[in-house]
Design a protein around this motif. Structure first.
Motif, PDB file in Angstrom:
ATOM      1  N   THR A  15       0.822  -1.208   0.000  1.00 15.32           N
ATOM      2  CA  THR A  15       0.000   0.000   0.000  1.00 15.32           C
ATOM      3  C   THR A  15       0.858   1.261   0.000  1.00 15.32           C
ATOM      4  OG1 THR A  15      -1.645  -1.187   1.307  1.00 15.32           O
ATOM      5  CG2 THR A  15      -1.865   1.211   1.162  1.00 15.32           C
ATOM      6  N   PRO A  16       0.770   2.102  -1.046  1.00 10.32           N
ATOM      7  CA  PRO A  16       1.543   3.347  -1.061  1.00 10.32           C
ATOM      8  C   PRO A  16       1.118   4.269   0.077  1.00 10.32           C
ATOM      9  CG  PRO A  16       0.775   2.806  -3.264  1.00 10.32           C
ATOM     10  CD  PRO A  16       0.059   1.878  -2.322  1.00 10.32           C
ATOM     11  N   LEU A  17       2.108   4.939   0.669  1.00  7.87           N
ATOM     12  CA  LEU A  17       1.815   5.876   1.748  1.00  7.87           C
ATOM     13  C   LEU A  17       1.340   7.209   1.201  1.00  7.87           C
ATOM     14  CD1 LEU A  17       4.852   5.122   4.094  1.00  7.87           C
ATOM     15  CD2 LEU A  17       2.481   4.355   4.349  1.00  7.87           C
ATOM     16  N   SER A  18       1.559   7.437  -0.103  1.00 10.34           N
ATOM     17  CA  SER A  18       1.118   8.671  -0.739  1.00 10.34           C
ATOM     18  C   SER A  18       0.874   8.400  -2.210  1.00 10.34           C
ATOM     19  CB  SER A  18       2.161   9.778  -0.581  1.00 10.34           C
ATOM     20  OG  SER A  18       1.830  10.907  -1.375  1.00 10.34           O
ATOM     21  N   SER A  19      -0.042   9.143  -2.809  1.00  9.92           N
ATOM     22  CA  SER A  19      -0.295   8.990  -4.240  1.00  9.92           C
ATOM     23  C   SER A  19       0.639   9.872  -5.063  1.00  9.92           C
ATOM     24  CB  SER A  19      -1.751   9.330  -4.571  1.00  9.92           C
ATOM     25  OG  SER A  19      -2.029  10.676  -4.221  1.00  9.92           O
ATOM     26  N   SER A  20       1.440  10.707  -4.396  1.00  9.62           N
ATOM     27  CA  SER A  20       2.373  11.590  -5.096  1.00  9.62           C
ATOM     28  C   SER A  20       3.773  10.972  -5.064  1.00  9.62           C
ATOM     29  CB  SER A  20       2.407  12.969  -4.429  1.00  9.62           C
ATOM     30  OG  SER A  20       1.129  13.567  -4.476  1.00  9.62           O
ATOM     31  N   PRO A  21       4.303  10.533  -6.228  1.00 11.60           N
ATOM     32  CA  PRO A  21       5.617   9.882  -6.239  1.00 11.60           C
ATOM     33  C   PRO A  21       6.748  10.827  -5.839  1.00 11.60           C
ATOM     34  CG  PRO A  21       4.389   9.402  -8.257  1.00 11.60           C
ATOM     35  CD  PRO A  21       3.662  10.503  -7.550  1.00 11.60           C
ATOM     36  N   LEU A  22       7.791  10.245  -5.241  1.00 12.07           N
ATOM     37  CA  LEU A  22       9.034  10.946  -4.976  1.00 12.07           C
ATOM     38  C   LEU A  22       9.978  10.708  -6.164  1.00 12.07           C
ATOM     39  CD1 LEU A  22       9.441   9.845  -1.253  1.00 12.07           C
ATOM     40  CD2 LEU A  22       8.548  12.030  -2.091  1.00 12.07           C
ATOM     41  N   LYS A  23      11.075  11.460  -6.220  1.00 16.64           N
ATOM     42  CA  LYS A  23      11.970  11.363  -7.357  1.00 16.64           C
ATOM     43  C   LYS A  23      13.366  10.931  -6.914  1.00 16.64           C
ATOM     44  CE  LYS A  23       9.531  15.022  -9.870  1.00 16.64           C
ATOM     45  NZ  LYS A  23       8.853  14.096 -10.793  1.00 16.64           N
ATOM     46  N   ALA A  24      13.972  10.018  -7.692  1.00 15.01           N
ATOM     47  CA  ALA A  24      15.360   9.631  -7.511  1.00 15.01           C
ATOM     48  C   ALA A  24      16.102   9.984  -8.796  1.00 15.01           C
ATOM     49  CB  ALA A  24      15.480   8.135  -7.230  1.00 15.01           C
ATOM     50  N   GLU A  25      17.136  10.783  -8.676  1.00 14.27           N
ATOM     51  CA  GLU A  25      17.820  11.319  -9.859  1.00 14.27           C
ATOM     52  C   GLU A  25      18.736  10.290 -10.511  1.00 14.27           C
ATOM     53  OE1 GLU A  25      20.996  14.880 -11.039  1.00 14.27           O
ATOM     54  OE2 GLU A  25      20.206  14.728  -9.002  1.00 14.27           O
ATOM     55  N   LEU A  26      18.676  10.242 -11.837  1.00 17.04           N
ATOM     56  CA  LEU A  26      19.685   9.560 -12.641  1.00 17.04           C
ATOM     57  C   LEU A  26      20.665  10.642 -13.065  1.00 17.04           C
ATOM     58  CD1 LEU A  26      20.803   7.148 -14.362  1.00 17.04           C
ATOM     59  CD2 LEU A  26      19.317   7.954 -16.202  1.00 17.04           C
ATOM     60  N   GLY A  27      21.810  10.690 -12.411  1.00 19.22           N
ATOM     61  CA  GLY A  27      22.773  11.758 -12.655  1.00 19.22           C
ATOM     62  C   GLY A  27      23.277  11.767 -14.091  1.00 19.22           C
ATOM     63  N   SER A  28      23.594  12.938 -14.589  1.00 22.98           N
ATOM     64  CA  SER A  28      24.060  13.104 -15.959  1.00 22.98           C
ATOM     65  C   SER A  28      25.327  12.295 -16.228  1.00 22.98           C
ATOM     66  CB  SER A  28      24.322  14.596 -16.214  1.00 22.98           C
ATOM     67  OG  SER A  28      24.851  14.797 -17.502  1.00 22.98           O
ATOM     68  N   PHE A  29      25.367  11.652 -17.403  1.00 17.93           N
ATOM     69  CA  PHE A  29      26.562  10.923 -17.837  1.00 17.93           C
ATOM     70  C   PHE A  29      26.647  11.015 -19.364  1.00 17.93           C
ATOM     71  CE2 PHE A  29      23.188   7.872 -18.223  1.00 17.93           C
ATOM     72  CZ  PHE A  29      23.544   7.020 -19.250  1.00 17.93           C
ATOM     73  N   HIS A  30      27.761  10.546 -19.909  1.00 13.40           N
ATOM     74  CA  HIS A  30      27.993  10.690 -21.343  1.00 13.40           C
ATOM     75  C   HIS A  30      28.249   9.345 -22.018  1.00 13.40           C
ATOM     76  CE1 HIS A  30      29.092  14.586 -19.552  1.00 13.40           C
ATOM     77  NE2 HIS A  30      28.644  15.111 -20.670  1.00 13.40           N
ATOM     78  N   PHE A  31      27.850   9.277 -23.263  1.00 13.35           N
ATOM     79  CA  PHE A  31      28.243   8.169 -24.139  1.00 13.35           C
ATOM     80  C   PHE A  31      29.495   8.650 -24.887  1.00 13.35           C
ATOM     81  CE2 PHE A  31      23.565   7.430 -23.861  1.00 13.35           C
ATOM     82  CZ  PHE A  31      23.623   6.240 -23.160  1.00 13.35           C
ATOM     83  N   ILE A  32      30.617   7.965 -24.664  1.00 13.49           N
ATOM     84  CA  ILE A  32      31.910   8.433 -25.155  1.00 13.49           C
ATOM     85  C   ILE A  32      32.545   7.371 -26.046  1.00 13.49           C
ATOM     86  CG2 ILE A  32      34.188   9.291 -24.472  1.00 13.49           C
ATOM     87  CD1 ILE A  32      32.979   9.981 -21.721  1.00 13.49           C
ATOM     88  N   LEU A  33      33.010   7.781 -27.231  1.00 14.09           N
ATOM     89  CA  LEU A  33      33.687   6.861 -28.122  1.00 14.09           C
ATOM     90  C   LEU A  33      35.022   6.450 -27.519  1.00 14.09           C
ATOM     91  CD1 LEU A  33      33.016   8.628 -31.550  1.00 14.09           C
ATOM     92  CD2 LEU A  33      31.927   6.548 -30.675  1.00 14.09           C
ATOM     93  N   PRO A  34      35.455   5.209 -27.767  1.00 15.71           N
ATOM     94  CA  PRO A  34      36.738   4.765 -27.221  1.00 15.71           C
ATOM     95  C   PRO A  34      37.899   5.497 -27.870  1.00 15.71           C
ATOM     96  CG  PRO A  34      35.849   3.137 -28.719  1.00 15.71           C
ATOM     97  CD  PRO A  34      34.768   4.173 -28.551  1.00 15.71           C
ATOM     98  N   GLN A  35      39.037   5.467 -27.204  1.00 15.98           N
ATOM     99  CA  GLN A  35      40.245   6.119 -27.745  1.00 15.98           C
ATOM    100  C   GLN A  35      40.727   5.381 -28.989  1.00 15.98           C
ATOM    101  OE1 GLN A  35      41.536   8.955 -26.575  1.00 15.98           O
ATOM    102  NE2 GLN A  35      39.952   9.046 -24.992  1.00 15.98           N
TER     103      GLN A  35
END
Length: 213
Positions: A193-213
């Motif tokens: 049972t959810p304690l609230s109908s309003s979801p909280l947020k968990a951040e997916l921190g910024s990252f990059h897709f980088i080509l190999p050397q």
């Protein structure tokens, strides 16, 4: 820009996504949540949209030096760790097709007396180098699931990001930047049972897709 077949968050296509690990105690199937929480998640689902892009990605003069290909972010006792890697066997630089894999691990770091949580929806932003906009995709759950995590439990999955982008190799090996958030609800002691109908947020921190050397 990201390829049309991946909806830009690269998670919606089940063929391209696999759950690689999860807590042995985590339920394999999602227990029923309150209607309010499910409705909130469904309402958040929408087709791809766009936002103004970040100038450094548009120009190729990436501001983060050195650019990160991973991130580790703790929000409200929920830790989200992501790592990325290039998939040369699924890429073709002659046609500007560059494929990456990214692994996400979501952990409920609440104390043993804390609440279980249920992931109900997600929202991702991705901008390829040279683009003036970010693509935004949001929808319910992750990998078609809405997993419940008790304190100390984790949910982990891997997706692929097939990108159609012309690199700016004279300026950077970064081909895209991704960030986002996962919405979750805290559950009562019954684990359902959810304690609230309003979801909280968990951040997916910024990252990059980088080509190999």
């Amino acid at each position: 820009r990201p390829g049309d077949d991946d909806d830009d968050d690269d998670e919606d296509d089940a063929v391209k996504t696999s759950v690689v690990a999860s807590s042995s105690a985590a339920p394999a199937s999602t227990p029923p949540a309150a209607t309010d929480a499910k409705t909130t998640a469904a309402a958040a689902s929408s087709p791809a949209s766009s936002l103004p892009g970040e100038p450094d990605m548009t120009s190729g003069n990436v501001a983060i030096v050195p650019p990160n290909d991973s991130s580790d972010t703790l929000t409200s006792d929920v830790r989200v760790v992501v790592t990325s890697s290039y998939r040369p066997e699924r890429s073709d630089s002659s046609t500007d097709k560059h494929c990456f894999a990214y692994n996400v691990r979501i952990t409920n770091e609440a104390t043993s007396s804390g609440s279980s949580i249920q992931l109900v929806s997600r929202r991702f932003e991705i901008q390829t180098v040279g683009s003036t906009t970010k693509d935004v995709v949001q929808g319910p759950g992750v990998t078609g699931r809405q997993p419940v995590l008790r304190p100390g439990e984790s949910f982990e999955y891997t997706s692929t990001a097939p990108l159609s982008v012309r690199p700016m190799l004279d300026r950077t090996k970064v081909v895209a930047r991704m960030s986002g958030e996962y919405n979750f609800v805290k559950l009562a002691d019954d684990g359902k049972t959810p304690l609230s109908s309003s979801p909280l947020k968990a951040e997916l921190g910024s990252f990059h897709f980088i080509l190999p050397q």
